[in-house]
Write an enzyme that holds these catalytic residues in place. Structure first.
Site, PDB file in Angstrom:
ATOM      1  N   CYS A  40       0.831  -1.189   0.000  1.00 42.52           N
ATOM      2  CA  CYS A  40       0.000   0.000   0.000  1.00 42.52           C
ATOM      3  C   CYS A  40       0.874   1.251   0.000  1.00 42.52           C
ATOM      4  O   CYS A  40       1.973   1.260   0.552  1.00 42.52           O
ATOM      5  CB  CYS A  40      -0.897  -0.001   1.240  1.00 42.52           C
ATOM      6  N   ASP A  42       0.336   3.792   1.646  1.00 41.69           N
ATOM      7  CA  ASP A  42       0.200   4.429   2.954  1.00 41.69           C
ATOM      8  C   ASP A  42       1.573   4.793   3.520  1.00 41.69           C
ATOM      9  O   ASP A  42       2.466   3.950   3.596  1.00 41.69           O
ATOM     10  CB  ASP A  42      -0.525   3.467   3.906  1.00 41.69           C
ATOM     11  N   ARG A  44       2.531   5.212   6.407  1.00 48.62           N
ATOM     12  CA  ARG A  44       2.865   4.579   7.686  1.00 48.62           C
ATOM     13  C   ARG A  44       3.441   3.182   7.514  1.00 48.62           C
ATOM     14  O   ARG A  44       3.767   2.520   8.495  1.00 48.62           O
ATOM     15  CB  ARG A  44       1.620   4.491   8.574  1.00 48.62           C
ATOM     16  N   HIS A  96      -2.297  -3.936   5.047  1.00 54.29           N
ATOM     17  CA  HIS A  96      -2.099  -3.519   6.437  1.00 54.29           C
ATOM     18  C   HIS A  96      -3.443  -3.174   7.066  1.00 54.29           C
ATOM     19  O   HIS A  96      -4.329  -2.632   6.416  1.00 54.29           O
ATOM     20  CB  HIS A  96      -1.143  -2.327   6.541  1.00 54.29           C
ATOM     21  N   CYS A  99      -6.209   0.182   6.849  1.00 58.62           N
ATOM     22  CA  CYS A  99      -5.981   0.726   5.506  1.00 58.62           C
ATOM     23  C   CYS A  99      -7.139   1.643   5.095  1.00 58.62           C
ATOM     24  O   CYS A  99      -8.298   1.219   5.035  1.00 58.62           O
ATOM     25  CB  CYS A  99      -5.831  -0.405   4.500  1.00 58.62           C
TER      26      CYS A  99
END
Length: 188
Positions: A40, A42, A44, A96, A99
């Site tokens: 992803c 993302d 993080r 994750h 998400c």
């Protein structure tokens, strides 16, 4: 503009050279990762960091909600390069928990172009609606949808012609599905 990022990069480069004087020289002449990470976008979930690998050790493709859609030329180009040129030994699809893409796929809100991108997750949701409806807690339900999405994307990778051809010629290549959780424990 963005001077702080440039300063951070210079400081990082200095730390790398202090720790290993030949780091950048080796990095310049090698790219032989054994792993392709499909994860992803993302911020993080920093791929190299969470698996403890240095630059050059992990070939990375990231997009919203870690999709591996068979019609996406960007993903397919990365997959083919990783399998046919780099000869990676492992393709790892990594979702994750928490998400935002997973949640956005099914929360009923319209966001524009990304709604088209997230359509495969809605298909997974509809294919497993009975199982998902039986989960009363929304976060737990979304975490399960994340897991189901990873399984679907692993199937997409494994059924792709580049992977199938690699297996047909005897190339060592394994496809894995992982779900990353930011929770951790100090006990083994």
């Amino acid at each position: 503009m963005l001077d702080h990022l440039k300063a951070n990069n210079r400081a990082w480069a200095r730390r790398m050279v202090v720790a290993d004087a030949g780091f950048f020289e080796r990095l310049q002449h090698q790219q032989a990762p054994q792993y392709l990470w499909i994860g992803c976008a993302d911020s993080r979930v920093p791929a190299n960091e969470i698996v403890g690998l240095d630059p050059g050790e992990l070939f990375v493709h990231r997009n919203v909600a870690n999709l591996a859609p068979p019609q996406d030329a960007n993903y397919l180009s990365v997959l083919q390069f990783a399998v046919d040129v780099l000869k990676v030994k492992h393709v790892i699809v990594v979702g994750h928990y928490g998400c935002g893409g997973i949640k956005a796929a099914v929360d009923g809100k319209r966001r524009g172009l990304v709604d088209h991108w997230l359509h495969p997750i809605r298909e997974v949701f509809h294919n497993h609606r009975g199982e998902l409806a039986a989960i009363p807690d929304e976060d737990t339900r979304l975490d399960r949808l994340c897991e189901l999405n990873v399984m679907r994307q692993v199937t997409n990778v494994a059924s792709d012609v580049f992977v199938q051809d690699a297996w047909a010629r005897g190339q060592t290549l394994l496809v894995h599905g992982w779900v990353y959780s930011r929770q951790w424990s100090t006990s083994a």
